[in-house]
Design an enzyme around this catalytic site. Structure first.
Site, PDB file in Angstrom:
ATOM      1  N   GLU A 181      21.947  -0.263  -0.847  1.00  0.00           N
ATOM      2  CA  GLU A 181      23.190  -0.971  -0.534  1.00  0.00           C
ATOM      3  C   GLU A 181      23.869  -1.488  -1.799  1.00  0.00           C
ATOM      4  O   GLU A 181      25.090  -1.414  -1.921  1.00  0.00           O
ATOM      5  CB  GLU A 181      22.934  -2.118   0.444  1.00  0.00           C
ATOM      6  CG  GLU A 181      22.637  -1.667   1.851  1.00  0.00           C
ATOM      7  CD  GLU A 181      23.794  -0.972   2.552  1.00  0.00           C
ATOM      8  OE1 GLU A 181      24.970  -1.157   2.165  1.00  0.00           O
ATOM      9  OE2 GLU A 181      23.524  -0.239   3.523  1.00  0.00           O
ATOM     10  N   GLU A 201      31.389   6.421   4.517  1.00  0.00           N
ATOM     11  CA  GLU A 201      32.714   7.000   4.774  1.00  0.00           C
ATOM     12  C   GLU A 201      33.631   6.084   5.579  1.00  0.00           C
ATOM     13  O   GLU A 201      34.847   6.188   5.470  1.00  0.00           O
ATOM     14  CB  GLU A 201      32.586   8.361   5.459  1.00  0.00           C
ATOM     15  CG  GLU A 201      31.992   8.305   6.848  1.00  0.00           C
ATOM     16  CD  GLU A 201      31.833   9.676   7.482  1.00  0.00           C
ATOM     17  OE1 GLU A 201      32.007   9.761   8.708  1.00  0.00           O
ATOM     18  OE2 GLU A 201      31.550  10.644   6.753  1.00  0.00           O
TER      19      GLU A 201
END
Length: 187
Positions: free
Chosen positions: A96, A142
């Protein structure tokens, strides 16, 4: 009363009714027997868990600004994300951090794990401190649109006062940074 002997408060699980199965969360209603013998209902959100990263580079905290539909506005937050099934939390934290900020860390350590809302959800967040940061390329998911900010402790405090930082994981991270639980400069 001794908080270590709270067995008398325990509720006995009787049944579970699934209500919703989503991409991120599931919702169920549990029927329980209460300590006095009566029956109660508990609405529960099941969540796979998440990670968050306190990352300070050259004396500045790395934050991401991201629109949050549930709030109807943008929120400044530390890098974070949900755990994938079977994923190691430490590896998820590294992933992350790199996806959202482009930074890789030389080392990472667990600061604390905490439940977000134990009255109705089982979500646990594992908060890590990333150290020995090296800048790289950002590669968000995305469907993730964000901007990266690097802020001083004073700026972070101001954003808290203004309400730009208001989520629990980021508030906790700023306070841990402020009180020295994480290195003051992890560059």
């Amino acid at each position: 009363m001794n908080p270590n002997s709270s067995e008398h408060l325990k509720e006995k699980w009787l049944s579970t009714e699934p209500v919703f199965q989503g991409k991120i969360i599931n919702v169920q209603v549990d029927t329980v027997e209460l300590p006095d013998g009566s029956v109660g209902k508990r609405e529960i959100v099941k969540h796979p868990g998440a990670v968050a990263v306190l990352a300070v580079h050259e004396g500045k905290l790395l934050l991401v600004d991201q629109y949050r539909q549930a709030l109807g506005r943008c929120e400044l937050e530390i890098p974070a994300g949900k755990l994938e099934k079977g994923e190691d939390p430490m590896e998820a934290a590294k992933r992350e951090l790199e996806e959202e900020t482009g930074f890789k860390c030389g080392s990472i350590r667990l600061l604390h794990s905490f439940y977000t809302s134990p009255g109705f959800a089982d979500e646990i967040i594992h908060l890590y401190a990333a150290e020995d940061l090296k800048e790289g390329a950002v590669s968000p998911d995305e469907d993730e649109f964000l901007e990266i900010y690097k802020v001083t402790l004073e700026e972070a405090r101001q954003y808290i006062t203004e309400g730009r930082i208001s989520d629990a994981k980021t508030l906790l991270a700023v306070y841990l940074w402020q009180f020295g639980a994480a290195s003051a400069d992890q560059s």
